[in-house]
Motif scaffolding. Structure first.
Motif, PDB file in Angstrom:
ATOM      1  N   GLU A 110       0.690  -1.122  -0.054  1.00  0.00           N
ATOM      2  CA  GLU A 110      -0.019   0.101  -0.033  1.00  0.00           C
ATOM      3  C   GLU A 110       0.788   1.122  -0.134  1.00  0.00           C
ATOM      4  O   GLU A 110       0.456   2.258  -0.619  1.00  0.00           O
ATOM      5  N   THR A 111       1.999   1.226   0.766  1.00  0.00           N
ATOM      6  CA  THR A 111       2.942   2.352   0.508  1.00  0.00           C
ATOM      7  C   THR A 111       3.402   2.555  -0.715  1.00  0.00           C
ATOM      8  O   THR A 111       4.274   3.687  -0.815  1.00  0.00           O
ATOM      9  N   LEU A 112       3.637   1.676  -1.470  1.00  0.00           N
ATOM     10  CA  LEU A 112       4.236   1.839  -2.748  1.00  0.00           C
ATOM     11  C   LEU A 112       3.012   1.923  -3.950  1.00  0.00           C
ATOM     12  O   LEU A 112       3.545   2.807  -4.779  1.00  0.00           O
ATOM     13  N   PHE A 113       2.030   1.215  -4.018  1.00  0.00           N
ATOM     14  CA  PHE A 113       0.943   1.509  -4.954  1.00  0.00           C
ATOM     15  C   PHE A 113      -0.174   2.311  -4.872  1.00  0.00           C
ATOM     16  O   PHE A 113      -0.763   2.442  -5.979  1.00  0.00           O
ATOM     17  N   SER A 114      -0.553   2.699  -3.648  1.00  0.00           N
ATOM     18  CA  SER A 114      -1.976   3.216  -3.479  1.00  0.00           C
ATOM     19  C   SER A 114      -1.882   4.767  -4.084  1.00  0.00           C
ATOM     20  O   SER A 114      -1.180   5.519  -3.736  1.00  0.00           O
ATOM     21  N   PRO A 115      -2.834   5.077  -5.177  1.00  0.00           N
ATOM     22  CA  PRO A 115      -2.920   6.200  -5.618  1.00  0.00           C
ATOM     23  C   PRO A 115      -3.605   7.207  -4.642  1.00  0.00           C
ATOM     24  O   PRO A 115      -3.897   8.431  -4.775  1.00  0.00           O
ATOM     25  N   TRP A 116      -4.393   6.520  -3.883  1.00  0.00           N
ATOM     26  CA  TRP A 116      -5.259   7.274  -2.726  1.00  0.00           C
ATOM     27  C   TRP A 116      -4.420   7.911  -1.490  1.00  0.00           C
ATOM     28  O   TRP A 116      -4.968   8.557  -0.862  1.00  0.00           O
ATOM     29  N   SER A 117      -3.208   7.408  -1.637  1.00  0.00           N
ATOM     30  CA  SER A 117      -2.339   7.811  -0.363  1.00  0.00           C
ATOM     31  C   SER A 117      -1.404   8.777  -1.108  1.00  0.00           C
ATOM     32  O   SER A 117      -0.532   8.369  -1.952  1.00  0.00           O
ATOM     33  N   GLY A 162      -3.454   7.279 -15.515  1.00  0.00           N
ATOM     34  CA  GLY A 162      -3.695   8.091 -14.450  1.00  0.00           C
ATOM     35  C   GLY A 162      -4.456   9.340 -14.728  1.00  0.00           C
ATOM     36  O   GLY A 162      -5.792   9.559 -13.884  1.00  0.00           O
ATOM     37  N   ALA A 163      -4.247  10.175 -15.361  1.00  0.00           N
ATOM     38  CA  ALA A 163      -4.840  11.528 -15.831  1.00  0.00           C
ATOM     39  C   ALA A 163      -6.150  11.010 -16.227  1.00  0.00           C
ATOM     40  O   ALA A 163      -6.949  11.801 -16.103  1.00  0.00           O
ATOM     41  N   LEU A 164      -6.165   9.960 -17.035  1.00  0.00           N
ATOM     42  CA  LEU A 164      -7.565   9.818 -17.925  1.00  0.00           C
ATOM     43  C   LEU A 164      -8.704   9.391 -16.536  1.00  0.00           C
ATOM     44  O   LEU A 164      -9.984   9.455 -16.644  1.00  0.00           O
ATOM     45  N   VAL A 165      -7.954   8.530 -15.934  1.00  0.00           N
ATOM     46  CA  VAL A 165      -8.619   7.751 -14.693  1.00  0.00           C
ATOM     47  C   VAL A 165      -9.390   9.064 -13.671  1.00  0.00           C
ATOM     48  O   VAL A 165     -10.535   8.753 -13.454  1.00  0.00           O
ATOM     49  N   ASP A 166      -8.548   9.826 -13.659  1.00  0.00           N
ATOM     50  CA  ASP A 166      -8.899  11.045 -12.689  1.00  0.00           C
ATOM     51  C   ASP A 166      -9.826  11.645 -13.519  1.00  0.00           C
ATOM     52  O   ASP A 166     -11.062  12.215 -12.890  1.00  0.00           O
ATOM     53  N   LEU A 167      -9.766  12.126 -14.746  1.00  0.00           N
ATOM     54  CA  LEU A 167     -10.713  12.785 -15.633  1.00  0.00           C
ATOM     55  C   LEU A 167     -12.052  12.174 -15.548  1.00  0.00           C
ATOM     56  O   LEU A 167     -13.228  12.868 -15.636  1.00  0.00           O
ATOM     57  N   TRP A 168     -12.230  10.831 -15.561  1.00  0.00           N
ATOM     58  CA  TRP A 168     -13.360  10.080 -15.677  1.00  0.00           C
ATOM     59  C   TRP A 168     -13.875   9.774 -14.404  1.00  0.00           C
ATOM     60  O   TRP A 168     -15.174   9.399 -14.275  1.00  0.00           O
ATOM     61  N   GLY A 169     -13.418  10.409 -13.350  1.00  0.00           N
ATOM     62  CA  GLY A 169     -13.913  10.348 -12.020  1.00  0.00           C
ATOM     63  C   GLY A 169     -13.798   9.075 -11.339  1.00  0.00           C
ATOM     64  O   GLY A 169     -14.535   8.727 -10.268  1.00  0.00           O
ATOM     65  N   PHE A 170     -12.854   8.332 -11.711  1.00  0.00           N
ATOM     66  CA  PHE A 170     -12.462   6.961 -11.080  1.00  0.00           C
ATOM     67  C   PHE A 170     -11.266   7.032 -10.133  1.00  0.00           C
ATOM     68  O   PHE A 170     -10.680   6.078  -9.483  1.00  0.00           O
ATOM     69  N   GLY A 171     -10.721   8.238 -10.125  1.00  0.00           N
ATOM     70  CA  GLY A 171      -9.367   8.127  -9.443  1.00  0.00           C
ATOM     71  C   GLY A 171      -9.623   8.711  -7.904  1.00  0.00           C
ATOM     72  O   GLY A 171     -10.826   8.763  -7.313  1.00  0.00           O
ATOM     73  N   PRO A 172      -8.424   9.175  -7.117  1.00  0.00           N
ATOM     74  CA  PRO A 172      -8.757   9.666  -5.739  1.00  0.00           C
ATOM     75  C   PRO A 172      -9.562  10.927  -5.580  1.00  0.00           C
ATOM     76  O   PRO A 172     -10.059  11.138  -4.544  1.00  0.00           O
ATOM     77  N   GLY A 173      -9.632  11.745  -6.778  1.00  0.00           N
ATOM     78  CA  GLY A 173     -10.402  12.798  -6.746  1.00  0.00           C
ATOM     79  C   GLY A 173     -11.932  12.684  -6.553  1.00  0.00           C
ATOM     80  O   GLY A 173     -12.863  13.384  -6.313  1.00  0.00           O
ATOM     81  N   GLY A 174     -12.223  11.507  -6.970  1.00  0.00           N
ATOM     82  CA  GLY A 174     -13.925  11.073  -6.696  1.00  0.00           C
ATOM     83  C   GLY A 174     -14.791  11.098  -7.969  1.00  0.00           C
ATOM     84  O   GLY A 174     -14.037  11.546  -9.139  1.00  0.00           O
ATOM     85  N   ARG A 175     -15.891  11.062  -7.953  1.00  0.00           N
ATOM     86  CA  ARG A 175     -16.780  11.054  -9.077  1.00  0.00           C
ATOM     87  C   ARG A 175     -16.883  12.331  -9.702  1.00  0.00           C
ATOM     88  O   ARG A 175     -16.573  13.468  -9.097  1.00  0.00           O
ATOM     89  N   ARG A 176     -17.064  12.663 -10.756  1.00  0.00           N
ATOM     90  CA  ARG A 176     -17.458  13.851 -11.550  1.00  0.00           C
ATOM     91  C   ARG A 176     -18.827  14.403 -11.154  1.00  0.00           C
ATOM     92  O   ARG A 176     -19.694  13.812 -10.574  1.00  0.00           O
ATOM     93  N   GLN A 177     -19.090  15.777 -11.512  1.00  0.00           N
ATOM     94  CA  GLN A 177     -20.210  16.341 -11.126  1.00  0.00           C
ATOM     95  C   GLN A 177     -21.491  15.881 -11.657  1.00  0.00           C
ATOM     96  O   GLN A 177     -21.197  15.333 -12.832  1.00  0.00           O
TER      97      GLN A 177
END
Length: 382
Positions: A110-117, A162-177
């Motif tokens: 988790e300390t290596l791979f987690s995008p949420w940390s 990762g940038a696309l995953v975030d853009l579609w709302g599946f990354g650490p930033g959460g869902r889109r509006q």
């Protein structure tokens, strides 16, 4: 945290840990106490499609016999998801030692791979300014494996999205509006400029990767499988060579149960499923299922997958609703199920057949729910 012996009925009772919190509800994906050739349920409304299909993968070597006759269940939470292992405890080893070793192994990953940390090694690389950055051996090896699969699949598996995953709302930033559930073409084009497995440069002598500025690695497509593989190796090194691990739906069985039968893995039952269930005899084999029903979202009349195609920049939206891969290695099984989902209902089966991958494809189209097994899977008895 879970630590419990499993009785003959398969029910786990709490032991040695009176203060442990309740674990999440049990899932039907792993039934370690049912023999591989036993029916999972009677042919009735509780078991769609009748008697189960049983798949018996070929073995490279004779599976290890168990070192005892008592199955224990251990488990906890890592990467925000629950994991559990049914295992035969070797003489001289306490079940608590196996539990703590498993927790420590997954905490390290988790300390290596987690995008949420934000402090994980992967997140620190993603946030780093342009330059060449040395990587740990574990992250380096995972990245090389991901890039090799990117090459094999023509980018259907891409660790740089990762940038696309975030853009579609599946990354650490959460869902889109809610008012803009999907990104615009301009947003997708801009994110694509920061992605692409062929754009990631490596310095192999320095065991380092080049950050171009804004590129975000995302190894979620293989992280759970890697965790299962590492956990299996850790338990085996401590003498627990007979076990079944389930990490949020990625599973691996090793060795045999005390009754000398293989562990049994029942594939997930999908919403609206009418076909018969499938059971895999899991002695030294891993099983991974990728499906739109777990983390996707409804957009109009369609379910949009949480998986993003790095080639187009779009979230996967096809008639393919699930792919299961059976493979000796859990990391590879996880990554392949992801890649084949991204490929879709036509390219995916063709690629899997060409590369002799044992896979089951499930589609929903005008003809209804259909299942298709590759020749490698059919050879297992399907």
């Amino acid at each position: 945290m879970r630590l419990a012996p499993v009785d003959a009925s398969g029910q786990a009772g709490r032991v040695n840990d009176p203060h442990a919190p309740d674990m999440p509800p049990e899932t039907p994906s792993a039934l370690p106490d049912a023999p591989a050739d036993a029916p999972v349920a009677p042919a009735s409304t509780s078991s769609p499609g009748g008697a189960p299909r049983v798949l018996i993968p070929p073995l490279a070597a004779q599976p290890l016999r168990p070192v005892g006759d008592q199955i224990y269940e251990i488990g906890d939470v890592a990467f925000g998801a629950s994991w559990r292992a049914h295992l035969v405890v070797p003489p001289g080893v306490a079940p608590t030692d196996l539990l703590e070793a498993g927790r420590a192994e997954l905490a390290t990953l988790e300390t290596l791979f987690s995008p949420w940390s934000p402090t994980s090694e992967l997140s620190r690389f993603n946030a780093a300014p342009p330059g060449t950055w040395a990587l740990s051996q574990t992250l380096w090896e995972a990245l090389l494996a991901a890039l090799d699969l990117g090459d094999d699949t023509g980018g259907a598996f891409d660790p740089t999205i990762g940038a696309l995953v975030d853009l579609w709302g599946f990354g650490p930033g959460g869902r889109r509006q809610l008012l803009t559930p999907t990104p615009s073409e301009a947003e997708v084009a801009a994110a694509l400029e920061l992605c692409g497995w062929t754009r990631l440069r490596l310095n192999r002598e320095a065991r380092a990767a080049v950050q171009i500025g804004g590129m975000k690695l995302d190894l979620s497509g293989l992280a759970k499988g890697l965790a299962v593989e590492r956990l299996s190796a850790r338990l085996s090194a401590m003498g627990a060579t007979s076990h079944l691990i389930d990490f949020d739906g990625d599973l691996k069985g090793r060795g045999l149960r005390p009754d000398a039968r293989p562990w049994s893995i029942v594939l997930p039952t999908l919403p609206g499923q009418t076909t018969r269930p499938t059971v895999v005899a899991a002695a030294d084999v891993a099983v991974s299922t990728s499906t739109v029903f777990r983390k996707g979202f409804q957009h109009g009349a369609r379910i949009v997958s949480h998986l993003v195609d790095g080639r187009s920049g779009r979230a996967v939206d096809t008639d393919l609703v699930a792919v299961t891969v059976i493979h000796p290695n859990a990391t590879r099984a996880d990554a392949l199920s992801t890649a084949l989902m991204v490929m879709g209902p036509y390219e995916g089966p063709e690629w899997a057949e060409a590369f002799d991958v044992a896979a089951l494809f499930t589609t929903d189209d005008a003809r209804g729910r259909l299942e298709r097994l590759t020749p490698a899977a059919e050879a297992m008895g399907g």
